[in-house]
Design a protein around this motif. Sequence first.
Motif, mmCIF file in Angstrom:
data_model
loop_
_atom_site.group_PDB
_atom_site.id
_atom_site.type_symbol
_atom_site.label_atom_id
_atom_site.label_comp_id
_atom_site.label_asym_id
_atom_site.label_seq_id
_atom_site.Cartn_x
_atom_site.Cartn_y
_atom_site.Cartn_z
ATOM 1 N N ARG A 38 -20.159 -36.274 35.833
ATOM 2 C CA ARG A 38 -19.805 -37.624 35.697
ATOM 3 C C ARG A 38 -19.664 -38.194 34.306
ATOM 4 O O ARG A 38 -20.607 -37.590 33.674
ATOM 5 C CB ARG A 38 -20.458 -38.537 36.633
ATOM 6 C CG ARG A 38 -22.042 -38.879 36.284
ATOM 7 C CD ARG A 38 -22.710 -39.318 37.453
ATOM 8 N NE ARG A 38 -24.231 -39.501 37.081
ATOM 9 C CZ ARG A 38 -25.136 -40.014 37.806
ATOM 10 N NH1 ARG A 38 -24.869 -40.074 39.061
ATOM 11 N NH2 ARG A 38 -26.317 -40.008 37.351
ATOM 12 N N VAL A 48 -23.841 -33.094 37.342
ATOM 13 C CA VAL A 48 -24.483 -33.908 38.370
ATOM 14 C C VAL A 48 -24.994 -32.793 39.461
ATOM 15 O O VAL A 48 -26.232 -32.919 39.827
ATOM 16 C CB VAL A 48 -23.393 -34.641 39.106
ATOM 17 C CG1 VAL A 48 -23.739 -35.157 40.689
ATOM 18 C CG2 VAL A 48 -22.697 -35.849 38.251
ATOM 19 N N SER A 63 -31.916 -36.726 38.058
ATOM 20 C CA SER A 63 -31.496 -38.037 38.348
ATOM 21 C C SER A 63 -30.717 -38.366 39.802
ATOM 22 O O SER A 63 -30.776 -39.430 40.371
ATOM 23 C CB SER A 63 -30.602 -38.735 37.193
ATOM 24 O OG SER A 63 -29.195 -38.028 37.157
ATOM 25 N N VAL A 64 -30.410 -37.431 40.428
ATOM 26 C CA VAL A 64 -29.801 -37.475 41.575
ATOM 27 C C VAL A 64 -30.377 -36.581 42.769
ATOM 28 O O VAL A 64 -29.998 -36.676 44.147
ATOM 29 C CB VAL A 64 -28.360 -37.016 41.573
ATOM 30 C CG1 VAL A 64 -27.537 -37.730 40.449
ATOM 31 C CG2 VAL A 64 -28.086 -35.453 41.378
ATOM 32 N N ILE A 68 -28.417 -36.982 46.438
ATOM 33 C CA ILE A 68 -26.984 -36.541 46.480
ATOM 34 C C ILE A 68 -27.013 -35.053 47.126
ATOM 35 O O ILE A 68 -28.052 -34.306 46.819
ATOM 36 C CB ILE A 68 -26.467 -36.411 44.922
ATOM 37 C CG1 ILE A 68 -25.819 -37.983 44.777
ATOM 38 C CG2 ILE A 68 -25.191 -35.589 44.877
ATOM 39 C CD1 ILE A 68 -25.262 -38.188 43.343
ATOM 40 N N MET A 83 -23.067 -38.833 48.395
ATOM 41 C CA MET A 83 -23.852 -39.609 47.632
ATOM 42 C C MET A 83 -24.486 -40.609 48.437
ATOM 43 O O MET A 83 -23.839 -41.441 48.988
ATOM 44 C CB MET A 83 -23.013 -40.132 46.561
ATOM 45 C CG MET A 83 -22.593 -39.133 45.450
ATOM 46 S SD MET A 83 -21.767 -39.674 43.928
ATOM 47 C CE MET A 83 -20.412 -40.749 44.750
ATOM 48 N N GLN A 86 -26.965 -44.905 46.634
ATOM 49 C CA GLN A 86 -26.679 -45.142 45.305
ATOM 50 C C GLN A 86 -27.137 -46.253 44.438
ATOM 51 O O GLN A 86 -27.584 -47.460 45.134
ATOM 52 C CB GLN A 86 -25.194 -45.466 45.578
ATOM 53 C CG GLN A 86 -24.190 -43.901 45.870
ATOM 54 C CD GLN A 86 -22.943 -43.861 45.528
ATOM 55 O OE1 GLN A 86 -21.903 -44.192 46.033
ATOM 56 N NE2 GLN A 86 -22.942 -43.333 44.340
ATOM 57 N N LYS A 87 -27.088 -46.082 43.242
ATOM 58 C CA LYS A 87 -27.693 -46.913 42.151
ATOM 59 C C LYS A 87 -26.554 -47.237 41.395
ATOM 60 O O LYS A 87 -25.645 -46.648 40.812
ATOM 61 C CB LYS A 87 -28.821 -46.212 41.559
ATOM 62 C CG LYS A 87 -29.886 -45.961 42.146
ATOM 63 C CD LYS A 87 -30.870 -45.081 41.476
ATOM 64 C CE LYS A 87 -32.066 -44.451 42.453
ATOM 65 N NZ LYS A 87 -33.141 -43.969 41.359
ATOM 66 N N ASP A 90 -25.174 -44.873 38.786
ATOM 67 C CA ASP A 90 -24.378 -43.816 39.446
ATOM 68 C C ASP A 90 -22.835 -44.017 39.111
ATOM 69 O O ASP A 90 -21.956 -43.129 39.558
ATOM 70 C CB ASP A 90 -24.525 -43.504 40.861
ATOM 71 C CG ASP A 90 -25.878 -42.858 41.350
ATOM 72 O OD1 ASP A 90 -26.267 -43.517 42.306
ATOM 73 O OD2 ASP A 90 -26.546 -42.167 40.507
ATOM 74 N N TYR A 94 -16.126 -39.376 38.307
ATOM 75 C CA TYR A 94 -16.787 -38.050 38.737
ATOM 76 C C TYR A 94 -15.446 -36.934 38.742
ATOM 77 O O TYR A 94 -14.353 -37.266 39.312
ATOM 78 C CB TYR A 94 -17.057 -38.417 40.214
ATOM 79 C CG TYR A 94 -18.537 -38.984 40.436
ATOM 80 C CD1 TYR A 94 -18.693 -40.330 39.723
ATOM 81 C CD2 TYR A 94 -19.819 -38.330 40.663
ATOM 82 C CE1 TYR A 94 -19.807 -40.836 39.743
ATOM 83 C CE2 TYR A 94 -20.971 -38.749 40.604
ATOM 84 C CZ TYR A 94 -20.921 -40.317 40.201
ATOM 85 O OH TYR A 94 -22.235 -40.850 40.150
#
Length: 124
Positions: A38, A48, A63-64, A68, A83, A86-87, A90, A94
């Motif tokens: 991403r 990712v 971080s995921v 995810i 996903m 989600q934040k 993010d 992608y």
Amino acid sequence: QVQLVESGGGLVQAGGSLRLSCAASGRTFSNYAMGWFRQAPGKEREFVAAISSIAYSTKYADSVKGRITISRDNAKNTLYLQMNSQKPEDTGVYYCAVRAGSRVPTSMSEYNYWGQGTQVTVSS
């Protein structure tokens, strides 16, 4: 030559979910390891998740992890990225990518083919 087409991006609120798809054509899908990267505005493209060609081993960016999930359906020549939770961080475009072989690298330079990307925007 491998063609990759991503879909499933869109706008989602923080805490929501999206499922991205990447349809592959042109080669034997099951021979390729695949990954998702991403790129956020003003930032470099980052790893990712990735999945191996046959053994279905996976790797995730720290971080995921836990939010995810990468998966693939070789019968449908399709890669997925589920996903959840989600934040806003993010948010980004992608991209899916493929490489021949069974290794599952996290470096962009090791992937041979790329899709055009799909935009994901997570609002706070």
